[in-house]
Scaffold this motif. Sequence first.
Motif, PDB file in Angstrom:
ATOM      1  N   ALA A 269      60.625  48.004 -28.809  1.00 29.71           N
ATOM      2  CA  ALA A 269      60.958  47.993 -30.242  1.00 29.71           C
ATOM      3  C   ALA A 269      60.775  46.607 -30.854  1.00 29.71           C
ATOM      4  N   ASP A 270      60.893  45.557 -30.024  1.00 29.23           N
ATOM      5  CA  ASP A 270      60.769  44.199 -30.578  1.00 29.23           C
ATOM      6  C   ASP A 270      59.311  43.694 -30.581  1.00 29.23           C
ATOM      7  N   ALA A 271      58.369  44.579 -30.313  1.00 31.73           N
ATOM      8  CA  ALA A 271      56.949  44.158 -30.252  1.00 31.73           C
ATOM      9  C   ALA A 271      56.378  43.972 -31.652  1.00 31.73           C
ATOM     10  N   ASP A 272      55.266  43.285 -31.708  1.00 31.38           N
ATOM     11  CA  ASP A 272      54.455  43.249 -32.931  1.00 31.38           C
ATOM     12  C   ASP A 272      53.798  44.632 -33.022  1.00 31.38           C
ATOM     13  N   LEU A 273      54.420  45.505 -33.792  1.00 35.69           N
ATOM     14  CA  LEU A 273      53.992  46.911 -33.758  1.00 35.69           C
ATOM     15  C   LEU A 273      52.577  47.098 -34.294  1.00 35.69           C
ATOM     16  N   GLU A 274      52.198  46.260 -35.239  1.00 36.33           N
ATOM     17  CA  GLU A 274      50.857  46.430 -35.799  1.00 36.33           C
ATOM     18  C   GLU A 274      49.787  46.205 -34.721  1.00 36.33           C
ATOM     19  N   ARG A 275      49.990  45.149 -33.960  1.00 33.58           N
ATOM     20  CA  ARG A 275      49.010  44.861 -32.901  1.00 33.58           C
ATOM     21  C   ARG A 275      49.097  45.900 -31.774  1.00 33.58           C
ATOM     22  N   ALA A 276      50.308  46.331 -31.477  1.00 37.28           N
ATOM     23  CA  ALA A 276      50.461  47.334 -30.415  1.00 37.28           C
ATOM     24  C   ALA A 276      49.790  48.650 -30.820  1.00 37.28           C
ATOM     25  N   VAL A 277      49.958  49.025 -32.076  1.00 35.29           N
ATOM     26  CA  VAL A 277      49.328  50.261 -32.561  1.00 35.29           C
ATOM     27  C   VAL A 277      47.802  50.127 -32.485  1.00 35.29           C
ATOM     28  N   ALA A 278      47.287  48.971 -32.899  1.00 38.82           N
ATOM     29  CA  ALA A 278      45.834  48.753 -32.841  1.00 38.82           C
ATOM     30  C   ALA A 278      45.340  48.859 -31.398  1.00 38.82           C
ATOM     31  N   ALA A 279      46.130  48.349 -30.457  1.00 41.86           N
ATOM     32  CA  ALA A 279      45.722  48.417 -29.043  1.00 41.86           C
ATOM     33  C   ALA A 279      45.694  49.862 -28.560  1.00 41.86           C
ATOM     34  N   ALA A 280      46.671  50.649 -29.004  1.00 41.47           N
ATOM     35  CA  ALA A 280      46.712  52.062 -28.586  1.00 41.47           C
ATOM     36  C   ALA A 280      45.505  52.816 -29.149  1.00 41.47           C
ATOM     37  N   VAL A 281      45.177  52.529 -30.402  1.00 40.50           N
ATOM     38  CA  VAL A 281      44.024  53.202 -31.014  1.00 40.50           C
ATOM     39  C   VAL A 281      42.739  52.791 -30.292  1.00 40.50           C
ATOM     40  N   ALA A 282      42.637  51.504 -29.960  1.00 42.30           N
ATOM     41  CA  ALA A 282      41.438  51.022 -29.260  1.00 42.30           C
ATOM     42  C   ALA A 282      41.323  51.662 -27.878  1.00 42.30           C
ATOM     43  N   ALA A 283      42.454  51.909 -27.222  1.00 42.79           N
ATOM     44  CA  ALA A 283      42.417  52.511 -25.875  1.00 42.79           C
ATOM     45  C   ALA A 283      41.748  53.881 -25.922  1.00 42.79           C
ATOM     46  N   LEU A 284      41.986  54.584 -27.010  1.00 48.24           N
ATOM     47  CA  LEU A 284      41.420  55.921 -27.146  1.00 48.24           C
ATOM     48  C   LEU A 284      39.977  55.879 -27.678  1.00 48.24           C
ATOM     49  N   ALA A 285      39.719  54.915 -28.572  1.00 49.37           N
ATOM     50  CA  ALA A 285      38.414  54.899 -29.242  1.00 49.37           C
ATOM     51  C   ALA A 285      37.336  54.168 -28.442  1.00 49.37           C
ATOM     52  N   ALA A 286      37.703  53.101 -27.729  1.00 46.29           N
ATOM     53  CA  ALA A 286      36.685  52.302 -27.046  1.00 46.29           C
ATOM     54  C   ALA A 286      35.951  53.177 -26.033  1.00 46.29           C
ATOM     55  N   ASN A 287      34.663  53.318 -26.236  1.00 48.68           N
ATOM     56  CA  ASN A 287      33.831  54.163 -25.367  1.00 48.68           C
ATOM     57  C   ASN A 287      34.392  55.583 -25.288  1.00 48.68           C
ATOM     58  N   SER A 288      35.073  56.001 -26.339  1.00 48.73           N
ATOM     59  CA  SER A 288      35.695  57.342 -26.389  1.00 48.73           C
ATOM     60  C   SER A 288      36.597  57.599 -25.189  1.00 48.73           C
ATOM     61  N   GLY A 289      37.291  56.567 -24.772  1.00 47.04           N
ATOM     62  CA  GLY A 289      38.232  56.736 -23.661  1.00 47.04           C
ATOM     63  C   GLY A 289      37.573  56.847 -22.299  1.00 47.04           C
ATOM     64  N   GLN A 290      36.252  56.695 -22.258  1.00 46.19           N
ATOM     65  CA  GLN A 290      35.543  56.818 -20.970  1.00 46.19           C
ATOM     66  C   GLN A 290      35.481  55.451 -20.285  1.00 46.19           C
ATOM     67  N   VAL A 291      36.642  54.931 -20.017  1.00 41.99           N
ATOM     68  CA  VAL A 291      36.779  53.616 -19.383  1.00 41.99           C
ATOM     69  C   VAL A 291      37.869  53.783 -18.335  1.00 41.99           C
ATOM     70  N   CYS A 292      37.592  53.357 -17.093  1.00 42.43           N
ATOM     71  CA  CYS A 292      38.594  53.610 -16.056  1.00 42.43           C
ATOM     72  C   CYS A 292      39.890  52.863 -16.342  1.00 42.43           C
ATOM     73  N   SER A 293      39.802  51.742 -17.087  1.00 46.94           N
ATOM     74  CA  SER A 293      41.011  50.961 -17.360  1.00 46.94           C
ATOM     75  C   SER A 293      41.667  51.335 -18.698  1.00 46.94           C
ATOM     76  N   ALA A 294      41.224  52.415 -19.328  1.00 47.88           N
ATOM     77  CA  ALA A 294      41.807  52.795 -20.629  1.00 47.88           C
ATOM     78  C   ALA A 294      43.314  53.039 -20.488  1.00 47.88           C
ATOM     79  N   THR A 295      44.082  52.466 -21.402  1.00 41.74           N
ATOM     80  CA  THR A 295      45.544  52.620 -21.341  1.00 41.74           C
ATOM     81  C   THR A 295      45.936  53.819 -22.204  1.00 41.74           C
ATOM     82  N   THR A 296      45.831  54.997 -21.633  1.00 40.76           N
ATOM     83  CA  THR A 296      45.958  56.230 -22.414  1.00 40.76           C
ATOM     84  C   THR A 296      47.317  56.909 -22.266  1.00 40.76           C
TER      85      THR A 296
END
Length: 479
Positions: A269-296
């Motif tokens: 809850a104390d995170a920079d939520l804007e950056r955390a949200v962007a990271a979550a979106v990138a995890a799904l979008a980068a290479n359409s999630g076809q990355v073994c290290s994707a944080t999904t």
Amino acid sequence: MTATTRHRHWIDGGDAPPDGGDAPPDGGSRLTTLDPATREPGDEIAAGTAADVDRAVAAAERARHGWAALSPAGRSAVLHRIADAIEADADTLMDLERACTGKIPAQLRLEVDLSAQYFRYYAGVVRAAGQGSVVEQGAGVHTYTRYEPYGVVGVITPWNLPLNQACRALAPALAMGNAVVAKPSEFTSVSTLRLARLASRAGLPDGVLNVVTGTGPEAGAALAAHPGVRRLAFTGSVATGRRLAEVAAGRLIPLTLELGGKSPLLVFADADLERAVAAAVAALAANSGQVCSATTRLLVEESVHDEVVERVVAAVEKLQPGVDFGPLITEAQYEKVLGFLAGTPGAVTGGGPYTEGPAARGLYIRPTVYARVDPAARIAREEVFGPVLVTMAFRDEADALALANDTDYGLVAALWSGDLARGLRLAERIDAGQVAVNGGPLTVETPFGGYKRSGYGREKGLAALHEYAQLKTVSAQLW
Ligand code: ADP
């Protein structure tokens, strides 16, 4: 539509016809690649056989001694020229890669840049870290260690980051003086063939890098089983990794396994939520999630869970197919992801393919979010390898850690918190090969590899250089 190109293997510094030197230019059997953005057929590659692998290993065997005999500085100079060649040829490499993966330009640029960086990095570090050391044992003794190459290394790579994953293994293997036979994925071989051609032009001696194309069960299996291959590097699925580990165990040769993941992204809850949200979106979008290290697996502290999910969903719904993310790369993967979605009703957004517009022509899947999933559900436990995010809420730090580690995999974890001490405390207790706290970068310099079912051995960083060498001790009694 452009004309179909028929690609041959790359063996001994030239493009060799499939199945032996006497075959006519178009002889041998072939596999057709597919443009997943349009489902149109593309270039053809040679369907390699055990005989092609034999010729490639023989060429590597002939070349390896001369290459290993060069000084690290000598090999470094060639590797630098390969990096230059990749950079100069970036547009062509991006085109070739796009034609069989449908990737978006920003992703292609990233992967080709990184491919050059691997050569640049290992060209540098091999000069400082490629040598052994002196072991002091008192007067009258001279003892030292040397790093020696294995000889011929087999590199088997998948279709999700084709050129990039090839370079990740090839650069340290070549830097340490090995000769290589690479077997790229049958869906995405052309960029690796191009790389071998560029490397040759850049001065890599003939036979030091060979590429045999073809299917896994035929060309890949023949390479892994070949008695001339002294080490393997594999990136791909758990099932194939297990099979190769069995082959390697039978032959008593080492291998690196970079397998899958179901990596967590923890948001406090104390995170920079804007950056955390962007990271979550990138995890799904980068290479359409076809990355073994994707944080999904998005794990969010209860008090902000719904807000974070709402923000992620709002951002995900703005993503445009073909602009912000590409298609699934193979038809089998497309069907597999659709199978996951069909078996898991209740997506907050997405949940299926595109049924109209240009995206419906290709293997595009709507970015999908499942909120508050049961940690025991299949979608929460298995690697989807597509644009799919699942969320779970946690109560406190202990609960967060338990959820993060509640997986068979252990490749990566990302963690966001305003309390850095907590971030580092959890980083020590999460079972994963790498943990990124508050967006900490994972680059060419950072060792990469798995815990648990994500595999073993390390790629990238200094650690990978020594994976491709065996350490010898020489001790002399002087009087
Ligand atoms: P996916 O199922 O996602 O295509 P794989 O792990 O099967 O992933 O493929 C990764 C790489 O392994 C590809 O180059 C593929 O051709 C190769 N491969 C598949 N099966 C075998 C096998 N039995 N032996 C060696 N290589 C294989």
